[in-house]
Design a protein around this motif. Structure first.
Motif, PDB file in Angstrom:
ATOM      1  N   GLU A  21      38.978  31.757  36.120  1.00 54.16           N
ATOM      2  CA  GLU A  21      38.952  32.935  35.274  1.00 54.16           C
ATOM      3  C   GLU A  21      39.511  34.105  36.087  1.00 54.16           C
ATOM      4  OE1 GLU A  21      35.654  33.395  31.979  1.00 54.16           O
ATOM      5  OE2 GLU A  21      35.007  34.294  33.856  1.00 54.16           O
ATOM      6  N   SER A  23      39.788  38.171  36.663  1.00 56.78           N
ATOM      7  CA  SER A  23      39.250  39.502  36.381  1.00 56.78           C
ATOM      8  C   SER A  23      40.129  40.561  37.030  1.00 56.78           C
ATOM      9  CB  SER A  23      37.827  39.650  36.936  1.00 56.78           C
ATOM     10  OG  SER A  23      36.933  38.874  36.189  1.00 56.78           O
ATOM     11  N   ARG A  25      40.441  44.789  37.505  1.00 55.22           N
ATOM     12  CA  ARG A  25      39.769  46.070  37.335  1.00 55.22           C
ATOM     13  C   ARG A  25      40.769  47.095  36.808  1.00 55.22           C
ATOM     14  NH1 ARG A  25      35.069  47.630  41.552  1.00 55.22           N
ATOM     15  NH2 ARG A  25      34.616  45.442  41.112  1.00 55.22           N
ATOM     16  N   GLU A  35      37.059  46.331  32.992  1.00 58.50           N
ATOM     17  CA  GLU A  35      37.742  45.136  33.487  1.00 58.50           C
ATOM     18  C   GLU A  35      38.379  44.357  32.355  1.00 58.50           C
ATOM     19  OE1 GLU A  35      35.324  42.506  35.785  1.00 58.50           O
ATOM     20  OE2 GLU A  35      34.791  44.035  37.254  1.00 58.50           O
ATOM     21  N   ILE A  37      39.210  40.511  31.530  1.00 59.78           N
ATOM     22  CA  ILE A  37      38.875  39.158  31.956  1.00 59.78           C
ATOM     23  C   ILE A  37      39.678  38.188  31.089  1.00 59.78           C
ATOM     24  CG2 ILE A  37      37.012  37.467  32.249  1.00 59.78           C
ATOM     25  CD1 ILE A  37      35.109  40.038  32.240  1.00 59.78           C
TER      26      ILE A  37
END
Lengths: 111, 111
Positions: A21, A23, A25, A35, A37
């Protein structure tokens, strides 16, 4: 605060291959973090529960996902669905669609 | 804090007729407010400039819009485009697409 005032696109720069996954920012301010994702068939590890110190407001923008709470609550999320998860509330991602990107936008903020 | 932990959809409950821009507060917390804004051909009034006490992080999710800053900067926003507008920075919506809904998600937070 760590941010730019340039325009960027939430759906840009999504790798075709996503072993994990991803992520990113987007904004980092006092008491607030935004964020992106991106999931692609990912789920939380077996028996893993998120239990965060921050509140989370999260919206799914593409794809599909199944969220589970330790309380037994379970919800399917379609694009546009959003939910508020208070700090401390145990939850996990039971699964995301296997054949397309699930893009989330999450706002974490101080409880 | 004023919020629900129910799931809701950002693209639901959009009236077909929108004589005015529609703002809906999705989350209201200390130092943080999340709003959905729906435009349909709307623009800021002539010579009107937003100049907010709060920081704003905003993303356009459907439609299209033209933003203008008092500095002379101008930007066209397409779906997925997001921008951070620091508190105090004078800006306005020069226009939005006339033939479809422009749905914005805006996060306002204390400067």
């Amino acid at each position: 605060m760590n941010h730019s005032t340039d325009i960027a696109n939430l759906f840009a720069d999504i790798p075709a291959q996503l072993p994990q996954e991803l992520s990113t920012r987007l904004l980092d301010a006092k008491n607030l973090r935004i964020e992106r994702i991106v999931s692609y068939g990912h789920a939380s590890e077996p028996d893993f529960w998120y239990q965060q110190e921050e509140h989370e407001w999260v919206i799914l923008l593409t794809g599909g996902a199944l969220l589970r709470w330790a309380s037994g609550r379970e919800e399917a999320l379609a694009p546009g669905d959003y939910v508020f998860i208070p700090a401390g509330e145990k939850h996990r991602v039971e699964g995301t669609l296997a054949d397309e990107h699930s893009v989330w936008l999450a706002v974490f903020f101080a409880a």
